[in-house]
Design an enzyme around this catalytic site. Structure first.
Site, mmCIF file in Angstrom:
data_model
loop_
_atom_site.group_PDB
_atom_site.id
_atom_site.type_symbol
_atom_site.label_atom_id
_atom_site.label_comp_id
_atom_site.label_asym_id
_atom_site.label_seq_id
_atom_site.Cartn_x
_atom_site.Cartn_y
_atom_site.Cartn_z
ATOM 1 N N SER A 22 0.810 -1.219 0.000
ATOM 2 C CA SER A 22 0.000 0.000 0.000
ATOM 3 C C SER A 22 0.849 1.278 0.000
ATOM 4 O O SER A 22 1.852 1.376 0.716
ATOM 5 C CB SER A 22 -0.894 0.003 1.243
ATOM 6 O OG SER A 22 -1.544 1.240 1.345
ATOM 7 N N SER A 24 -0.596 4.104 0.899
ATOM 8 C CA SER A 24 -1.272 4.994 1.844
ATOM 9 C C SER A 24 -0.366 5.473 2.996
ATOM 10 O O SER A 24 -0.397 6.658 3.339
ATOM 11 C CB SER A 24 -2.526 4.334 2.412
ATOM 12 O OG SER A 24 -3.470 4.172 1.384
ATOM 13 N N LYS A 73 -14.090 -3.678 3.991
ATOM 14 C CA LYS A 73 -14.959 -2.503 3.810
ATOM 15 C C LYS A 73 -16.422 -2.779 4.145
ATOM 16 O O LYS A 73 -17.092 -1.947 4.742
ATOM 17 C CB LYS A 73 -14.845 -1.985 2.368
ATOM 18 C CG LYS A 73 -13.503 -1.337 2.049
ATOM 19 C CD LYS A 73 -13.511 -0.787 0.626
ATOM 20 C CE LYS A 73 -12.188 -0.145 0.268
ATOM 21 N NZ LYS A 73 -12.209 0.512 -1.034
ATOM 22 N N VAL A 234 -10.993 3.361 -13.525
ATOM 23 C CA VAL A 234 -10.608 3.305 -12.109
ATOM 24 C C VAL A 234 -9.230 2.676 -11.951
ATOM 25 O O VAL A 234 -8.586 2.813 -10.920
ATOM 26 C CB VAL A 234 -11.638 2.515 -11.260
ATOM 27 C CG1 VAL A 234 -12.937 3.260 -11.138
ATOM 28 C CG2 VAL A 234 -11.840 1.116 -11.793
HETATM 29 P P1 NAD Z 1 -15.246 -5.948 -7.661
HETATM 30 O O1 NAD Z 1 -14.765 -7.362 -7.727
HETATM 31 O O2 NAD Z 1 -16.097 -5.517 -6.544
HETATM 32 O O3 NAD Z 1 -16.060 -5.640 -9.024
HETATM 33 C C1 NAD Z 1 -15.546 -5.971 -10.278
HETATM 34 C C2 NAD Z 1 -16.538 -5.564 -11.362
HETATM 35 O O4 NAD Z 1 -15.921 -5.827 -12.622
HETATM 36 C C3 NAD Z 1 -17.842 -6.345 -11.355
HETATM 37 O O5 NAD Z 1 -18.881 -5.501 -11.775
HETATM 38 C C4 NAD Z 1 -17.590 -7.445 -12.388
HETATM 39 O O6 NAD Z 1 -18.782 -7.932 -12.987
HETATM 40 C C5 NAD Z 1 -16.749 -6.696 -13.403
HETATM 41 N N1 NAD Z 1 -15.877 -7.574 -14.184
HETATM 42 C C6 NAD Z 1 -14.842 -8.308 -13.723
HETATM 43 N N2 NAD Z 1 -14.284 -9.009 -14.721
HETATM 44 C C7 NAD Z 1 -14.982 -8.699 -15.840
HETATM 45 C C8 NAD Z 1 -14.879 -9.091 -17.205
HETATM 46 N N3 NAD Z 1 -13.947 -9.961 -17.602
HETATM 47 N N4 NAD Z 1 -15.740 -8.535 -18.079
HETATM 48 C C9 NAD Z 1 -16.685 -7.669 -17.686
HETATM 49 N N5 NAD Z 1 -16.829 -7.252 -16.410
HETATM 50 C C10 NAD Z 1 -15.986 -7.772 -15.504
HETATM 51 O O7 NAD Z 1 -13.945 -5.068 -7.781
HETATM 52 P P2 NAD Z 1 -13.770 -3.516 -7.360
HETATM 53 O O8 NAD Z 1 -13.311 -3.445 -5.960
HETATM 54 O O9 NAD Z 1 -14.969 -2.761 -7.758
HETATM 55 O O10 NAD Z 1 -12.515 -3.111 -8.269
HETATM 56 C C11 NAD Z 1 -12.660 -2.916 -9.665
HETATM 57 C C12 NAD Z 1 -11.425 -2.176 -10.169
HETATM 58 O O11 NAD Z 1 -11.351 -0.895 -9.546
HETATM 59 C C13 NAD Z 1 -10.099 -2.878 -9.864
HETATM 60 O O12 NAD Z 1 -9.286 -2.779 -11.005
HETATM 61 C C14 NAD Z 1 -9.519 -2.052 -8.734
HETATM 62 O O13 NAD Z 1 -8.106 -2.063 -8.753
HETATM 63 C C15 NAD Z 1 -10.038 -0.680 -9.091
HETATM 64 N N6 NAD Z 1 -10.135 0.253 -7.939
HETATM 65 C C16 NAD Z 1 -9.542 1.463 -8.053
HETATM 66 C C17 NAD Z 1 -9.634 2.375 -7.016
HETATM 67 C C18 NAD Z 1 -8.965 3.724 -7.141
HETATM 68 O O14 NAD Z 1 -8.811 4.420 -6.129
HETATM 69 N N7 NAD Z 1 -8.591 4.148 -8.333
HETATM 70 C C19 NAD Z 1 -10.348 2.054 -5.860
HETATM 71 C C20 NAD Z 1 -10.963 0.795 -5.777
HETATM 72 C C21 NAD Z 1 -10.846 -0.114 -6.827
#
Ligand code: NAD
Length: 289
Positions: A22, A24, A73, A234
């Site tokens: 992390s 953070s 979370k 994201v």
């Molecule tokens: P999650 O597992 O809760 O959700 C994943 C989502 O992606 C779901 O809606 C799922 O259906 C979809 N998905 C996964 N594989 C797929 C595919 N092959 N085709 C279509 N849809 C697909 O995950 P999350 O916690 O929401 O994280 C999602 C992304 O966001 C990750 O890449 C994570 O690193 C990123 N993220 C970034 C930040 C930031 O601060 N920038 C914060 C949190 C998460």
């Protein structure tokens, strides 16, 4: 300024697992030092089993508060004395504040994303947006966008075993805000094209584009991208996903997930210290990590 630990030094912490990667701690400790705040931020390897005790220690050690990440979370919600409106609607907490032993759960992921749009000079208030994905990151963004006054959100997700639950959840968020939110099948390319045409912003909130799905894109038909569409991801590793690259090549304004990461931290910092995080000092840490 050098960080000197004293008898008065307060503790803020991150409870998650895995945790050692992390950024953070570096972000918050740099900000504490830059502003001369007598506090430190440490990362603790905590999973759902140890979460209740870890959260109790916020009260017992009179900590400033804590951040939570995977897998804590959602589980943290039941240990809070109060929840912010966003945390309640999202059903997840990423930041805890401690006011005289009363713990409030907040979720700053969505505010982080909304603030990141200022960096590319994009305003989505009162407008329609389209989001691909409906997991944790997407839900936080959907809720905050709805609370902030986005008019309509069309959400696209693959039709998996979670689809019906997601539909119910989005209906609940829509009923509790003034935003129209609908869930659609990601396989419905015609509907997606029509919604994107009416949208100010298209966001990828899935992990498609980062390991192990790097080089993959959440959409295949990039003809729906136009120069006056803002396109965000994201994902921040890689800093430019193939999705963002294709959008940039079609003239769209693009932004990766670094801003969301930075500003969710800044929002937590501001809740703990009532001081603005020095973004100019902290941003390079995130960009170069
Ligand atoms: P999650 O597992 O809760 O959700 C994943 C989502 O992606 C779901 O809606 C799922 O259906 C979809 N998905 C996964 N594989 C797929 C595919 N092959 N085709 C279509 N849809 C697909 O995950 P999350 O916690 O929401 O994280 C999602 C992304 O966001 C990750 O890449 C994570 O690193 C990123 N993220 C970034 C930040 C930031 O601060 N920038 C914060 C949190 C998460």
């Amino acid at each position: 300024m050098e960080n000197t630990i004293t008898g008065h030094t307060r503790l803020a912490a991150l409870f998650a697992t895995p945790i050692r990667h992390s950024v953070s701690p570096m972000i918050h400790n740099t900000a504490f030092q830059a502003l001369g705040i007598d506090a430190v931020y440490l990362a603790f390897e905590v999973g759902t089993d140890g979460l209740e005790k870890a959260i109790d220690s916020i009260r017992n050690l009179d900590m400033l508060g804590a951040n939570l990440s995977m897998p804590n979370k959602i589980a943290a919600v039941e240990y809070m004395d109060e929840l912010s409106e966003a945390a309640r609607l999202i059903g997840a907490v990423n930041t805890i504040t401690n006011i005289d032993g009363a713990l409030t759960g907040h979720n700053t992921d969505g505010t982080g994303f909304m603030r990141s749009l200022e960096d590319i000079d994009v305003d989505i208030i009162g407008k329609k947006i389209t989001i691909i994905g409906a997991g944790g990151a997407a839900t936080a963004i959907i809720v905050q966008a709805a609370l902030d006054g986005v008019k309509e959100i069309t959400v696209y997700n693959r039709k998996d075993e979670f689809y019906e639950n997601i539909k119910e959840k989005l209906a609940y968020i829509s009923e509790n805000t003034k935003c129209s939110i609908t869930l659609n099948d990601l396989a419905d390319k015609d509907k997606l094209a029509k919604d994107v045409k009416e949208s100010t912003l298209l966001l990828n909130a899935t992990g498609v584009g980062m390991k192990p799905l790097e080089n993959q894109t959440p959409i295949q038909d990039f003809s729906i991208i136009r120069p006056d569409l803002a396109v965000c991801d994201v994902i921040y590793t890689p800093q430019e996903t193939e999705f963002l690259k294709q959008a940039r090549l079609r003239g769209a304004k693009t932004n990766n997930g670094l801003g969301m990461l930075l500003y969710q931290g800044a929002a937590a910092f501001e809740k703990w210290t009532e001081k603005e995080m020095p973004i100019a000092i902290v941003k390079p840490i995130i960009e170069n990590n």
